[in-house]
Structures are given as C-alpha cells and as structure tokens.
Design a protein around this motif. Structure first.
Motif, PDB file in Angstrom:
ATOM      1  N   LEU A  27      22.576  34.378 -37.883  1.00  0.00           N
ATOM      2  CA  LEU A  27      21.274  34.552 -38.554  1.00  0.00           C
ATOM      3  C   LEU A  27      20.695  33.198 -38.967  1.00  0.00           C
ATOM      4  O   LEU A  27      19.495  32.963 -38.816  1.00  0.00           O
ATOM      5  CB  LEU A  27      21.434  35.461 -39.775  1.00  0.00           C
ATOM      6  N   ALA A  28      21.543  32.304 -39.458  1.00  0.00           N
ATOM      7  CA  ALA A  28      21.080  30.976 -39.871  1.00  0.00           C
ATOM      8  C   ALA A  28      20.531  30.186 -38.679  1.00  0.00           C
ATOM      9  O   ALA A  28      19.519  29.485 -38.802  1.00  0.00           O
ATOM     10  CB  ALA A  28      22.214  30.205 -40.545  1.00  0.00           C
ATOM     11  N   ARG A  30      19.124  31.448 -36.023  1.00  0.00           N
ATOM     12  CA  ARG A  30      17.821  32.042 -35.677  1.00  0.00           C
ATOM     13  C   ARG A  30      16.730  31.611 -36.643  1.00  0.00           C
ATOM     14  O   ARG A  30      15.598  31.340 -36.248  1.00  0.00           O
ATOM     15  CB  ARG A  30      17.912  33.581 -35.675  1.00  0.00           C
ATOM     16  N   VAL A  31      17.052  31.535 -37.929  1.00  0.00           N
ATOM     17  CA  VAL A  31      16.072  31.145 -38.944  1.00  0.00           C
ATOM     18  C   VAL A  31      15.755  29.652 -38.841  1.00  0.00           C
ATOM     19  O   VAL A  31      14.622  29.229 -39.046  1.00  0.00           O
ATOM     20  CB  VAL A  31      16.599  31.493 -40.355  1.00  0.00           C
ATOM     21  N   ASN A  32      16.753  28.842 -38.488  1.00  0.00           N
ATOM     22  CA  ASN A  32      16.628  27.388 -38.475  1.00  0.00           C
ATOM     23  C   ASN A  32      15.775  26.842 -37.329  1.00  0.00           C
ATOM     24  O   ASN A  32      15.116  25.826 -37.484  1.00  0.00           O
ATOM     25  CB  ASN A  32      18.028  26.767 -38.435  1.00  0.00           C
ATOM     26  N   SER A  33      15.802  27.532 -36.178  1.00  0.00           N
ATOM     27  CA  SER A  33      15.016  27.041 -35.039  1.00  0.00           C
ATOM     28  C   SER A  33      14.720  28.196 -34.096  1.00  0.00           C
ATOM     29  O   SER A  33      15.497  29.140 -34.008  1.00  0.00           O
ATOM     30  CB  SER A  33      15.766  25.930 -34.299  1.00  0.00           C
ATOM     31  N   PRO A  34      13.595  28.118 -33.372  1.00  0.00           N
ATOM     32  CA  PRO A  34      13.249  29.203 -32.457  1.00  0.00           C
ATOM     33  C   PRO A  34      14.266  29.316 -31.327  1.00  0.00           C
ATOM     34  O   PRO A  34      14.798  28.310 -30.855  1.00  0.00           O
ATOM     35  CB  PRO A  34      11.888  28.802 -31.910  1.00  0.00           C
ATOM     36  N   GLY A  35      14.535  30.555 -30.934  1.00  0.00           N
ATOM     37  CA  GLY A  35      15.453  30.797 -29.826  1.00  0.00           C
ATOM     38  C   GLY A  35      16.609  31.684 -30.241  1.00  0.00           C
ATOM     39  O   GLY A  35      16.728  32.074 -31.399  1.00  0.00           O
ATOM     40  N   PRO A  36      17.467  31.999 -29.288  1.00  0.00           N
ATOM     41  CA  PRO A  36      18.595  32.890 -29.563  1.00  0.00           C
ATOM     42  C   PRO A  36      19.661  32.204 -30.421  1.00  0.00           C
ATOM     43  O   PRO A  36      19.725  30.972 -30.498  1.00  0.00           O
ATOM     44  CB  PRO A  36      19.145  33.204 -28.168  1.00  0.00           C
ATOM     45  N   ALA A  37      20.509  33.009 -31.055  1.00  0.00           N
ATOM     46  CA  ALA A  37      21.604  32.478 -31.879  1.00  0.00           C
ATOM     47  C   ALA A  37      22.708  31.893 -31.009  1.00  0.00           C
ATOM     48  O   ALA A  37      23.333  30.909 -31.366  1.00  0.00           O
ATOM     49  CB  ALA A  37      22.175  33.567 -32.777  1.00  0.00           C
ATOM     50  N   LEU A  38      22.937  32.528 -29.859  1.00  0.00           N
ATOM     51  CA  LEU A  38      24.001  32.068 -28.970  1.00  0.00           C
ATOM     52  C   LEU A  38      23.426  31.362 -27.755  1.00  0.00           C
ATOM     53  O   LEU A  38      22.383  31.739 -27.232  1.00  0.00           O
ATOM     54  CB  LEU A  38      24.855  33.249 -28.483  1.00  0.00           C
ATOM     55  N   TYR A  39      24.152  30.348 -27.325  1.00  0.00           N
ATOM     56  CA  TYR A  39      23.829  29.655 -26.088  1.00  0.00           C
ATOM     57  C   TYR A  39      24.970  29.951 -25.125  1.00  0.00           C
ATOM     58  O   TYR A  39      26.142  29.696 -25.436  1.00  0.00           O
ATOM     59  CB  TYR A  39      23.713  28.143 -26.337  1.00  0.00           C
ATOM     60  N   SER A  58      23.205  24.933 -30.992  1.00  0.00           N
ATOM     61  CA  SER A  58      23.046  23.771 -31.867  1.00  0.00           C
ATOM     62  C   SER A  58      21.966  22.821 -31.337  1.00  0.00           C
ATOM     63  O   SER A  58      21.619  21.851 -32.001  1.00  0.00           O
ATOM     64  CB  SER A  58      24.372  23.021 -32.003  1.00  0.00           C
ATOM     65  N   MET A  59      21.470  23.100 -30.150  1.00  0.00           N
ATOM     66  CA  MET A  59      20.445  22.263 -29.528  1.00  0.00           C
ATOM     67  C   MET A  59      19.130  23.037 -29.465  1.00  0.00           C
ATOM     68  O   MET A  59      19.113  24.264 -29.459  1.00  0.00           O
ATOM     69  CB  MET A  59      20.868  21.869 -28.112  1.00  0.00           C
ATOM     70  N   ARG A  60      18.063  22.302 -29.354  1.00  0.00           N
ATOM     71  CA  ARG A  60      16.749  22.934 -29.224  1.00  0.00           C
ATOM     72  C   ARG A  60      16.630  23.637 -27.869  1.00  0.00           C
ATOM     73  O   ARG A  60      17.237  23.208 -26.891  1.00  0.00           O
ATOM     74  CB  ARG A  60      15.649  21.880 -29.352  1.00  0.00           C
ATOM     75  N   VAL A  61      15.864  24.701 -27.824  1.00  0.00           N
ATOM     76  CA  VAL A  61      15.611  25.414 -26.577  1.00  0.00           C
ATOM     77  C   VAL A  61      14.936  24.442 -25.609  1.00  0.00           C
ATOM     78  O   VAL A  61      14.061  23.677 -25.993  1.00  0.00           O
ATOM     79  CB  VAL A  61      14.712  26.649 -26.832  1.00  0.00           C
ATOM     80  N   PRO A  80      18.683  20.625 -36.959  1.00  0.00           N
ATOM     81  CA  PRO A  80      19.287  20.214 -38.238  1.00  0.00           C
ATOM     82  C   PRO A  80      20.561  21.020 -38.553  1.00  0.00           C
ATOM     83  O   PRO A  80      21.584  20.441 -38.905  1.00  0.00           O
ATOM     84  CB  PRO A  80      18.190  20.485 -39.265  1.00  0.00           C
ATOM     85  N   LEU A  81      20.517  22.329 -38.382  1.00  0.00           N
ATOM     86  CA  LEU A  81      21.717  23.142 -38.606  1.00  0.00           C
ATOM     87  C   LEU A  81      22.767  22.835 -37.538  1.00  0.00           C
ATOM     88  O   LEU A  81      23.971  22.848 -37.811  1.00  0.00           O
ATOM     89  CB  LEU A  81      21.365  24.637 -38.585  1.00  0.00           C
ATOM     90  N   GLY A  82      22.308  22.531 -36.333  1.00  0.00           N
ATOM     91  CA  GLY A  82      23.223  22.219 -35.234  1.00  0.00           C
ATOM     92  C   GLY A  82      24.111  21.031 -35.531  1.00  0.00           C
ATOM     93  O   GLY A  82      25.282  21.005 -35.137  1.00  0.00           O
ATOM     94  N   ARG A  83      23.597  20.025 -36.233  1.00  0.00           N
ATOM     95  CA  ARG A  83      24.413  18.862 -36.611  1.00  0.00           C
ATOM     96  C   ARG A  83      25.616  19.321 -37.440  1.00  0.00           C
ATOM     97  O   ARG A  83      26.737  18.899 -37.217  1.00  0.00           O
ATOM     98  CB  ARG A  83      23.592  17.854 -37.422  1.00  0.00           C
TER      99      ARG A  83
END
Length: 187
Positions: A27-28, A30-39, A58-61, A80-83
């Motif tokens: 959920l975090a 998804r809220v932190n950046s656009p796109g799916p939670a899983l890559y 952890s990377m941008r779409v 930011p959350l990805g770091r």
C-alpha cells in the motif's frame, strides 16, 4: 532435511509472519508513486529457465530493464520510498513466494536479469545454472553491489562446490547482519 523442504518450510512461515507488513508495504508503494506495488522481472533460473520474480517496486514506472548499476543515473529512477526499501532489503520480500513455488531457494546465486549475458556465460561455464537462484547467496555476503560479474560468478562457483545446510545457515545469518547494518547496498 532436504534443501527444498527447508526452503519451503522457512519461506512459508516467513510469508505467514510477514503477510500483514507486506500488505502495508504494498500500500505504501502505491501511495508513494504511481504504478503497481509489485514489479515482476524476468530472471534466469535453474538450468537457464526464465521465470518471473516479484519485488516491491522501488523504481519509477518506465525505468529501463537493466541492472541498476548500468543505469546512467540510478538515483534519478529510485522512488523516495524505494531508497528505504532497497536499503532495508524489504523490496525482496515478495520473492518468498518464488521460494514456496520452487523457482528459487533461500540461498543460491542471485537470479540475474535475462540481459546480463556476461554473468550468465560465466555461471554456465562453471555449472552454476544447476542451482536454484537464491534470495541471498555466497556472493551477496561477500560484497553484494560492490562485486563485479567475475567476482559474483567466482563466489557462485565456490558455493556450487561447497554448499550444504551448515553453509546455508551461515549465509542466512550473515545476510541478516548485513541487512541490519545496511552494508553492501549502493542503489
């Protein structure tokens, strides 16, 4: 106890214990950046067979599908959350599902991207592709992101020759210490 039974039991318990935190992480993301939670990343598994491996994104779409160290400016692609997810290795938790399924093991050579031909060639030459890829491995506890492909392949080949339950337990303990200290992670 067989390696597969050990992997299945530990990964299943981890999924049960970490299920709620994993939902919160998803959920975090998804809220932190656009796109799916899983890559879902196409990786090379045992005997060179490709499989899909999940990670918390952890990377941008739209980030190119290459090893992070090959990106011209990796930091510009990390959310930011990805770091934080990468620094704590929490982005790797969804791979527990691959261990339960049998695509991966708790310990083995880290699954490389399909486009990492140099690493694949070195692993194939030494017979490492006979092993299931791991959530962690001998190379990871000896440098992780600080190792080049030749060093990773050499550690993977050493693991192939010497692996046993005692070594797997040692690697798991060293991995836990490295993760807690945040060592060996560049991006």
């Amino acid at each position: 106890m067989s390696k597969r039974l050990f992997d299945f039991t530990l990964a299943s318990l981890a999924l049960i214990l970490l299920g709620a935190p994993m939902v919160l992480i998803g959920l975090a993301v998804r809220v932190n950046s656009p796109g799916p939670a899983l890559y879902w990343s196409l990786r090379v598994g045992r005997q060179g067979k490709p499989f899909l491996m999940p990670k918390f994104r952890s990377m941008r779409v739209g980030t190119p599908t290459v090893a992070t160290h090959l990106l011209p400016d990796p930091e510009s692609h990390v959310t930011p959350l990805g770091r934080w997810l990468r620094r704590t290795s929490l982005d790797e938790l969804p791979q527990l599902w691959c261990i339960v399924r049998g695509d991966m093991s708790l310990v083995g050579p880290r699954p490389a991207l399909c486009n990492q031909q140099t690493l694949h060639a070195m692993r194939e030459t030494s017979g490492v592709h006979a092993l299931a890829p791991g959530l962690t491995g001998w190379a990871q506890v000896h440098g992780r992101d600080d190792l080049d492909d030749a060093e990773k392949a050499a550690y993977d080949a050493e693991y192939l020759r010497t692996h046993c339950l005692a070594l797997d337990l040692r690697i798991l303990c060293r991995t836990a210490l490295l993760v807690l200290r945040g060592e060996g992670i560049r991006h």
